[in-house]
Structures are given as structure tokens and as C-alpha cells.
Write a protein that holds these residues in place. Structure first.
Motif, PDB file in Angstrom:
ATOM      1  N   GLY A 175      -5.192  -3.782  -1.385  1.00 22.37           N
ATOM      2  CA  GLY A 175      -5.345  -4.755  -0.299  1.00 22.37           C
ATOM      3  C   GLY A 175      -6.005  -6.022  -0.775  1.00 22.37           C
ATOM      4  O   GLY A 175      -6.225  -6.232  -1.978  1.00 22.37           O
ATOM      5  N   ASN A 187      -5.755  -3.848  -6.726  1.00 21.40           N
ATOM      6  CA  ASN A 187      -5.314  -2.483  -7.000  1.00 21.40           C
ATOM      7  C   ASN A 187      -6.503  -1.778  -7.639  1.00 21.40           C
ATOM      8  O   ASN A 187      -6.828  -2.054  -8.803  1.00 21.40           O
ATOM      9  CB  ASN A 187      -4.157  -2.454  -7.986  1.00 21.40           C
ATOM     10  CG  ASN A 187      -2.836  -2.943  -7.413  1.00 21.40           C
ATOM     11  OD1 ASN A 187      -1.835  -2.936  -8.096  1.00 21.40           O
ATOM     12  ND2 ASN A 187      -2.822  -3.386  -6.176  1.00 21.40           N
ATOM     13  N   TRP A 210      -7.843   4.166  -4.665  1.00 25.26           N
ATOM     14  CA  TRP A 210      -9.053   3.849  -3.909  1.00 25.26           C
ATOM     15  C   TRP A 210      -8.768   2.774  -2.874  1.00 25.26           C
ATOM     16  O   TRP A 210      -9.168   2.894  -1.730  1.00 25.26           O
ATOM     17  CB  TRP A 210     -10.171   3.397  -4.858  1.00 25.26           C
ATOM     18  CG  TRP A 210     -11.506   3.339  -4.179  1.00 25.26           C
ATOM     19  CD1 TRP A 210     -12.353   4.392  -3.950  1.00 25.26           C
ATOM     20  CD2 TRP A 210     -12.154   2.187  -3.632  1.00 25.26           C
ATOM     21  NE1 TRP A 210     -13.487   3.970  -3.288  1.00 25.26           N
ATOM     22  CE2 TRP A 210     -13.388   2.611  -3.082  1.00 25.26           C
ATOM     23  CE3 TRP A 210     -11.818   0.835  -3.551  1.00 25.26           C
ATOM     24  CZ2 TRP A 210     -14.280   1.744  -2.459  1.00 25.26           C
ATOM     25  CZ3 TRP A 210     -12.706  -0.041  -2.926  1.00 25.26           C
ATOM     26  CH2 TRP A 210     -13.917   0.411  -2.390  1.00 25.26           C
ATOM     27  N   TRP A 211      -8.096   1.690  -3.269  1.00 27.30           N
ATOM     28  CA  TRP A 211      -7.742   0.640  -2.297  1.00 27.30           C
ATOM     29  C   TRP A 211      -6.635  -0.245  -2.845  1.00 27.30           C
ATOM     30  O   TRP A 211      -6.627  -0.600  -4.023  1.00 27.30           O
ATOM     31  CB  TRP A 211      -8.959  -0.226  -1.969  1.00 27.30           C
ATOM     32  CG  TRP A 211      -8.746  -1.109  -0.757  1.00 27.30           C
ATOM     33  CD1 TRP A 211      -8.304  -0.714   0.474  1.00 27.30           C
ATOM     34  CD2 TRP A 211      -8.955  -2.518  -0.664  1.00 27.30           C
ATOM     35  NE1 TRP A 211      -8.234  -1.799   1.329  1.00 27.30           N
ATOM     36  CE2 TRP A 211      -8.623  -2.917   0.665  1.00 27.30           C
ATOM     37  CE3 TRP A 211      -9.384  -3.485  -1.569  1.00 27.30           C
ATOM     38  CZ2 TRP A 211      -8.713  -4.232   1.095  1.00 27.30           C
ATOM     39  CZ3 TRP A 211      -9.484  -4.804  -1.132  1.00 27.30           C
ATOM     40  CH2 TRP A 211      -9.153  -5.164   0.188  1.00 27.30           C
ATOM     41  N   TYR A 247      -8.562 -10.217   6.489  1.00 28.11           N
ATOM     42  CA  TYR A 247      -7.965  -9.383   5.446  1.00 28.11           C
ATOM     43  C   TYR A 247      -6.443  -9.410   5.565  1.00 28.11           C
ATOM     44  O   TYR A 247      -5.896  -9.679   6.650  1.00 28.11           O
ATOM     45  CB  TYR A 247      -8.451  -7.937   5.572  1.00 28.11           C
ATOM     46  CG  TYR A 247      -9.818  -7.680   4.993  1.00 28.11           C
ATOM     47  CD1 TYR A 247     -10.009  -6.696   4.039  1.00 28.11           C
ATOM     48  CD2 TYR A 247     -10.931  -8.417   5.398  1.00 28.11           C
ATOM     49  CE1 TYR A 247     -11.260  -6.436   3.493  1.00 28.11           C
ATOM     50  CE2 TYR A 247     -12.185  -8.171   4.870  1.00 28.11           C
ATOM     51  CZ  TYR A 247     -12.348  -7.179   3.920  1.00 28.11           C
ATOM     52  OH  TYR A 247     -13.585  -6.935   3.378  1.00 28.11           O
ATOM     53  N   ASP A 280       0.833  -1.205   0.000  1.00 30.90           N
ATOM     54  CA  ASP A 280       0.000   0.000   0.000  1.00 30.90           C
ATOM     55  C   ASP A 280       0.869   1.258   0.000  1.00 30.90           C
ATOM     56  O   ASP A 280       0.604   2.213  -0.740  1.00 30.90           O
ATOM     57  CB  ASP A 280      -0.921  -0.021   1.219  1.00 30.90           C
ATOM     58  CG  ASP A 280      -1.797   1.204   1.297  1.00 30.90           C
ATOM     59  OD1 ASP A 280      -2.762   1.306   0.517  1.00 30.90           O
ATOM     60  OD2 ASP A 280      -1.522   2.086   2.145  1.00 30.90           O
ATOM     61  N   ARG A 283       1.009   4.464  -2.775  1.00 30.05           N
ATOM     62  CA  ARG A 283       0.691   5.835  -2.346  1.00 30.05           C
ATOM     63  C   ARG A 283       1.894   6.770  -2.498  1.00 30.05           C
ATOM     64  O   ARG A 283       1.716   7.989  -2.603  1.00 30.05           O
ATOM     65  CB  ARG A 283       0.161   5.822  -0.921  1.00 30.05           C
ATOM     66  CG  ARG A 283      -1.175   5.094  -0.822  1.00 30.05           C
ATOM     67  CD  ARG A 283      -1.787   5.092   0.562  1.00 30.05           C
ATOM     68  NE  ARG A 283      -2.962   4.241   0.590  1.00 30.05           N
ATOM     69  CZ  ARG A 283      -4.175   4.609   0.167  1.00 30.05           C
ATOM     70  NH1 ARG A 283      -4.355   5.835  -0.316  1.00 30.05           N
ATOM     71  NH2 ARG A 283      -5.188   3.766   0.224  1.00 30.05           N
TER      72      ARG A 283
END
Length: 399
Positions: A322, A360, A319-320, A339, A306, A310
Motif C-alpha cells: 500500500g 511492498n 506484511w503490507w 492513503y 494488494d 496475496r
């Protein structure tokens, strides 16, 4: 447990996905976890957990009835409760040792009579999607009135089935190959003028053509200038246009074991930023796999992946990054309860056999797209094994 109301099952179940030894092994693993928790009996009602323990699956579960299976930590047998109209099904399609049948007018009384009279601890699944909460509340009230000591049995079976056997993993790998084949076929058939609904239906058809069972999620399709708002939204009647970025997210299923796959397409020539964003973000999967450690907490590896995305991309586009546990799935939820971020109240380790997706997901409110890549991975002694062979990039569709 009273055995007077039960009937022994003598027919050999037909059409089960796995061998009897596989189901016995699962039941044994649940008993071992029950012993660690001080639970003597476990009443399992979650449809996906019934499937895991006995092969029981259906397209509908009567939410007014406490359909379930009882596991006793001191006995090798398991007992199924079900609706009397399902007797033929249970006797021929479910791997269990005994069945107790009931109707709408006596279900709670029958279950109470069968499970009461034992001072040992009974765990029950409170948060199952079936039966409805009022049914379980009334059943619990009557059991406690009979002297039964109740505790939560939620996520006991879920925790056991986080780590898949070789037979289960074979299903996941087969499903992943089906998803790849269907997605590759879709890339040759996308055209302007198709609606998102038509693309979703076409992808479902392509999955069925290569042998996939219906998955516990619809094929998601997002396109056009409003797509960045529609993550997790159903496909719409919007028609694709030349230059569109089209994001497709699907699961293939074998034996109800899911493999998740997502790719983004562009229809014809386009200067979309999605291409560079996806290629940059794709490296985060490499970082996840590099940092993941067998039998370790997945959170550091997920955090590193992550953080990379970023650092390299504007935060408004991410947006995410993970993933979450995958595997055996039934409606209404195909997402596992742990998770990669390990940020819930139930934790996991990257033990061999852990199956996860990795997403992604990128958005651009200015240009108006949602895009990215989703893949399924299996933890092995050698590390995270990536199941898809499709490139992690924006896929060009020639018009």
C-alpha cells in the motif's frame, strides 16, 4: 478581527523556497475551500501547514503558545501570531502581511482579543501537534465566551496541499534523485561488522552529501533474524553479519518536500527467500500503475495490487502492500493523512500532482528477515510516474 494589536510586516522575506505568487496561490485555494465549508476565518496552528502557507519553519515550536496564522476568506492578507522573541525571524523569514506578538503571560489574552468580537464562523485546527491541547482548549473557551462561533478547521489546509504545483513537484523529483544516488552509494559501502546505527548514520551522511535536508524521519535499518519483528523500530546496535538481509528505508528532502525510498540488500552469497519474494511482489507496482485512473478513487488500483501479491505469495510473508500521501513534511510525522486504500475518514482522488509512496513490505519469521521495496510516485495526466530508477529487487553486496 481586531487589527489594533497587529503590526504590518514591511520587510521582504529572505530565503523563501517559493515565489510570493506561490504562497498567495496557496492562501487563495484555502480561502476557496473555507467558503465551500461556510468558514469565515481559519486559525492554522499545524507547523507543516504554517510552512505551506507562509514559509514558516523551525526546529522547535513552543507548545505553551498558540503560534499560528489566520486566513480570512474575505481578505487577501494573512496574519501571524508568534512569540515576541521570534519577531526578527517572522519579519525577515515569513511570508505574511501582519504579525501579532505575545509572551507566555499574555498569549491567550492577545489571541482572544484579536480574534473575538466577530460573529462569523472561526475554524481552528484542533488536532495540530502544536500547541498543546490545554492551550487550545482554554483559547476556545475564551473565544466562545466572547461570542465567537467555533468549528473544526482540521485538515482543510492538508486537503489543499495534497495536490502539488509544478514548483512543489520539482522539489519532490529532486529529492527522489538524491535518494536514488544515496542508496546506490550505500550498496557499495555496506559491510559485515557495521551496526544498524552506523548504517543509518552513513545513509544520512550520504543523503546530506548529495544535498538532502534532514528528513522528518530517521533512516530505518532492520537486519538479522529478529528483523521481521522490528518494522517501524529504530535502528539498533546489532552488527551486520555475512548473509544478512538488510532493509533500508529513507526519505530525501528538498524544501521539506520528501521522497521515500526503500531497498533491501544481502551481504554476500545467500539462499535467502527474500530474493524471490521481492521479485514476485515487485509486479504489484506495475498493477497499481496500470489500474490507476486520473481523477479517480485510488482504492480499486490499490486493492488490485494488494490482491496480486496475496495470490502469488504466502499470506504470512505479506506484511503490507500500500501507500500514503507524501509531500511537505516536518516532525513529528512525515506521513500524509490520505492513503491509496482511501480507508480513512478523509478521502482523496488521484488528481494530477498527488504524491504517494508505494510499499511492498515482506517478512519471514522462519528465516528471520524483513525485506521489500518502497518507491515514490506522482500522479500525472499520463498516469502514475515512478521516480526511482533503482531496480526493484534484492541488491547483492559483494564482500
Amino acid at each position: 478581527m481586531s487589527q489594533s494589536a497587529s503590526q504590518t510586516l514591511t520587510n521582504r522575506p529572505l530565503g523563501l523556497r517559493f515565489a510570493p505568487t506561490e504562497y498567495r496561490g496557496r492562501q487563495k485555494a484555502v480561502r476557496e475551500d473555507m467558503a465551500r465549508r461556510g468558514i469565515h476565518r481559519l486559525f492554522v496552528t499545524s507547523p507543516v501547514n504554517l510552512l505551506y502557507l507562509t514559509g514558516y519553519e523551525a526546529i522547535w515550536y513552543p507548545n505553551r503558545l498558540p503560534v499560528g496564522v489566520v486566513i480570512d476568506r474575505d481578505r487577501p492578507e494573512c496574519l501571524v501570531f508568534d512569540w515576541r522573541r521570534h519577531e526578527t525571524y517572522v519579519r525577515n523569514r515569513v511570508f505574511a502581511d501582519a504579525v501579532v506578538l505575545f509572551d507566555y503571560n499574555d498569549a491567550i489574552e492577545v489571541v482572544t482579543a484579536t480574534l473575538s468580537g466577530d460573529p462569523d464562523v472561526l475554524g481552528i485546527e484542533w488536532s495540530s501537534s502544536n500547541p498543546s491541547a490545554p492551550v487550545m482548549t482554554e483559547l476556545a473557551r475564551r473565544l466562545e465566551a466572547s461570542g465567537t462561533r467555533l468549528v473544526s478547521g482540521d485538515w482543510i489546509v492538508d486537503g489543499v496541499r495534497l495536490y502539488k504545483s509544478d514548483a512543489e513537484l520539482a522539489c519532490v523529483r529532486e529529492a527522489a534523485a538524491m535518494a536514488d544516488a544515496a542508496m546506490a552509494s550505500l550498496s557499495k559501502r555496506l559491510r559485515p561488522g557495521m551496526s544498524e546505527l552506523e548504517v543509518s548514520a552513513l545513509m544520512g551522511h550520504l543523503l546530506a552529501t548529495v544535498g538532502s535536508e534532514p528528513a522528518a524521519m530517521p533512516v530505518l535499518v532492520n537486519s538479522g533474524p529478529q528483523a521481521w519483528m522490528d518494522i517501524h523500530g529504530f535502528p539498533s546496535s546489532r552488527r551486520l553479519e555475512a548473509g544478512d538481509v538488510v532493509n533500508v528505508d529513507c526519505c530525501a528532502s528538498v524544501g521539506r518536500y520528501h521522497a521515500n525510498l526503500g531497498r533491501s540488500f544481502v551481504l554476500g552469497p545467500s539462499k535467502t527467500r527474500a530474493r524471490a519474494i521481492i521479485e514476485t511482489g515487485a509486479v504489484s507496482l506495475d498493477i497499481l500503475r496500470k489500474e490507476a485512473r486520473l481523477n479517480a478513487d485510488p482504492a480499486p488500483a490499490a486493492a488490485a495490487a494488494d490482491a496480486y501479491a496475496r495470490r502469488k505469495l504466502p499470506p504470512e510473508n505479506v506484511w503490507w502492500i500500500g501507500g500514503y500521501a507524501l509531500g511537505l513534511c516536518l516532525l513529528p510525522n512525515w506521513v500524509g493523512h490520505t492513503y491509496l486504500a482511501n480507508d480513512g475518514n478523509e478521502k482523496c482522488l488521484l488528481k494530477s500532482g498527488y504524491v504517494t509512496n508505494f510499499e511492498n513490505v515482506f517478512v519471514d519469521p522462519t528465516e528471520g528477515f524483513e525485506a521489500g521495496c518502497i518507491d515514490t510516485l506522482i500522479m500525472t495526466p499520463a498516469g502514475l510516474d515512478l521516480l526511482s530508477t533503482l531496480p526493484r529487487r534484492l541488491i547483492d553486496v559483494a564482500l
